[in-house]
Write an enzyme that holds these catalytic residues in place. Structure first.
Site, mmCIF file in Angstrom:
data_model
loop_
_atom_site.group_PDB
_atom_site.id
_atom_site.type_symbol
_atom_site.label_atom_id
_atom_site.label_comp_id
_atom_site.label_asym_id
_atom_site.label_seq_id
_atom_site.Cartn_x
_atom_site.Cartn_y
_atom_site.Cartn_z
ATOM 1 C CG ASP A 85 -51.395 -20.782 -5.317
ATOM 2 O OD1 ASP A 85 -51.909 -21.205 -6.369
ATOM 3 O OD2 ASP A 85 -52.055 -20.179 -4.442
ATOM 4 C CD GLU A 128 -57.522 -20.353 -6.599
ATOM 5 O OE1 GLU A 128 -58.635 -19.814 -6.528
ATOM 6 O OE2 GLU A 128 -57.168 -21.211 -5.777
ATOM 7 C CD GLU A 129 -55.792 -22.661 -2.790
ATOM 8 O OE1 GLU A 129 -56.730 -22.204 -2.105
ATOM 9 O OE2 GLU A 129 -55.853 -23.730 -3.420
ATOM 10 C CG HIS A 183 -58.615 -26.823 0.216
ATOM 11 N ND1 HIS A 183 -58.666 -25.480 0.574
ATOM 12 C CD2 HIS A 183 -58.416 -26.834 -1.125
ATOM 13 C CE1 HIS A 183 -58.530 -24.733 -0.505
ATOM 14 N NE2 HIS A 183 -58.378 -25.526 -1.553
HETATM 15 NI NI NI Z 1 -57.651 -24.862 -6.360
#
Ligand code: NI
Length: 396
Positions: free
Chosen positions: A83, A141-142, A368
């Site tokens: 993702d 995962e996020e 990020h």
């Molecule tokens: Ni990651």
């Protein structure tokens, strides 16, 4: 036993295709649990390379299987997340995201393309090793509750339970070509905090007629840091951060309420539970003592991530064989979180970091961030080492 040079040769040969996969994914990122095109694309590559798989696991998840000789003898699991993040990409590259506002800014495109490359290597060599390699392409995962937890609930670690599981994550602070390991406690648990302080708004000149939620919220923020410094064991890492405080009054207006968001991280489950209680009680009773009320909500996130000491040491030694001692570094533990933690609670696991930075080429942005990118030569290391580690563990 397979010669590491055979794996290196295949990784070099497959690199252009794996770069193409990474770029396709980078151009077409999708948010957590919505990775439908991504999933279809991964399936198309597995099909093209003749690797059997099961799809529709937690909707977009995939489990691919490569059987060597004597497939029942042992199973090793490898995992990649698929993702992307809600970030507007600022890189000026040919493979820039076309889904504006969505970006592979955490390197999951690198993890997935590396695992696909490793799958292709292992499939090519399957007559030369014993056992089974199970590859998990994991969504979400996020986002809490984490695709790892949901995949486990759907049985991806059953029938038979793998002997161990390996996963890798990009690390832009580490140069491409290098990898890093840390045995034992590696990453923190992470919980989300949502606070509403309800007071009574009024004129800023007449605070005695109002109940000022701004001052009370400030007290709560300070009091909760007192918990971090005075109530937690100094030997247990603990972080509390409030990153959002909204008090929408004005120079002379006391607002009705204040809204806050924060994160709580630690590496001990008992303390985690106790800290939740302390924070809630402290915030609510403090607000009450000052005439306000407070709703203190905690959304429990991922547990801590612990690497199996023995497995991690074996993987580190194997990485030294494969890449040379100069390219294998020792890492510190960190307070970031990962849903790979759920796998580590169930079986021997090793989560290691793949260097993807390149100082000379100015590829240094953190994960990020809108300018995150990777040195794609790292994919050769990513796929080759993962294939090698799987083969080493199967041969044990
Ligand atoms: Ni990651």
């Amino acid at each position: 036993m397979i010669n590491p040079n055979d794996i290196k040769e295949l990784a070099g040969r497959f690199l252009p295709d794996v770069v193409e996969v990474r770029r396709h994914m980078h151009t077409h990122p999708e948010l957590s649990f919505q990775e439908f095109e991504t999933s279809a694309y991964i399936q198309s590559k597995l099909t093209e390379w003749g690797i059997p798989f099961k799809n529709n696991i937690v909707k977009t998840g995939i489990v691919a299987t490569i059987e060597g000789k004597n497939p029942q003898s042992k199973t090793i699991a490898l995992r990649a997340d698929i993702d992307a993040l809600p970030i507007v990409e600022e890189n000026d590259v040919s493979y820039k995201s076309v889904n504006t506002g969505v970006m592979h800014a955490c390197g999951h495109d690198a993890h997935t393309s590396s695992l696909l490359g490793a799958a292709r290597i292992l499939n090519t060599l399957k007559n030369n090793f014993e056992g089974t390699v199970r590859m998990l392409f994991q969504p979400g995962e996020e986002r809490i509750p984490g695709g790892a937890k949901l995949m486990i609930e759907e049985g991806v670690l059953d029938n038979p339970r793998p002997h161990s599981i390996l996963g890798q994550h990009v690390l832009p602070q580490l140069e491409a070509g290098k990898v890093g390991f840390k045995g034992g406690m590696f990453m923190a648990s992470a919980d989300e905090i949502y606070v509403n302080v309800h007071g009574k708004g009024g004129h800023g000149a007449m605070p005695h007629l109002a109940i000022d939620p701004v001052l009370i919220a400030a007290h709560i923020v300070v009091a909760l840091q007192q918990m971090v410094s005075r109530r937690s064991n100094p030997l247990v890492p603990t972080v509390l951060t409030f990153g959002k405080v909204v008090a929408n009054g004005s120079t002379n207006i006391i607002p009705n309420e204040v809204y806050m968001e924060g994160t709580f991280r630690t590496m001990n489950e008992e303390w985690r539970a106790k800290a939740h209680e302390i924070m809630k009680t402290t915030a609510e009773s403090l607000a009450q003592s000052m005439g306000a009320t407070c709703e203190f909500k905690i959304l429990k996130g991922y547990p801590f991530l612990v690497n199996d000491e023995d497995l991690t040491e074996r993987a580190r030694q194997a990485a030294i064989e494969f890449l040379g001692a100069d390219n294998v570094v020792q890492l510190e533990s960190r307070m970031t979180a990962e849903d790979f933690a759920y796998y580590t609670q169930l079986m021997p696991a090793c989560f290691y970091r793949l260097g993807t930075g390149n100082l000379a080429r100015n590829i240094t942005s953190g994960i990020h961030t809108p300018t995150f990118d990777i040195d794609e030569s790292s994919l050769e290391t990513g796929m080759g080492l993962m294939a090698y580690l799987a083969i080493k563990e199967l041969a044990l």
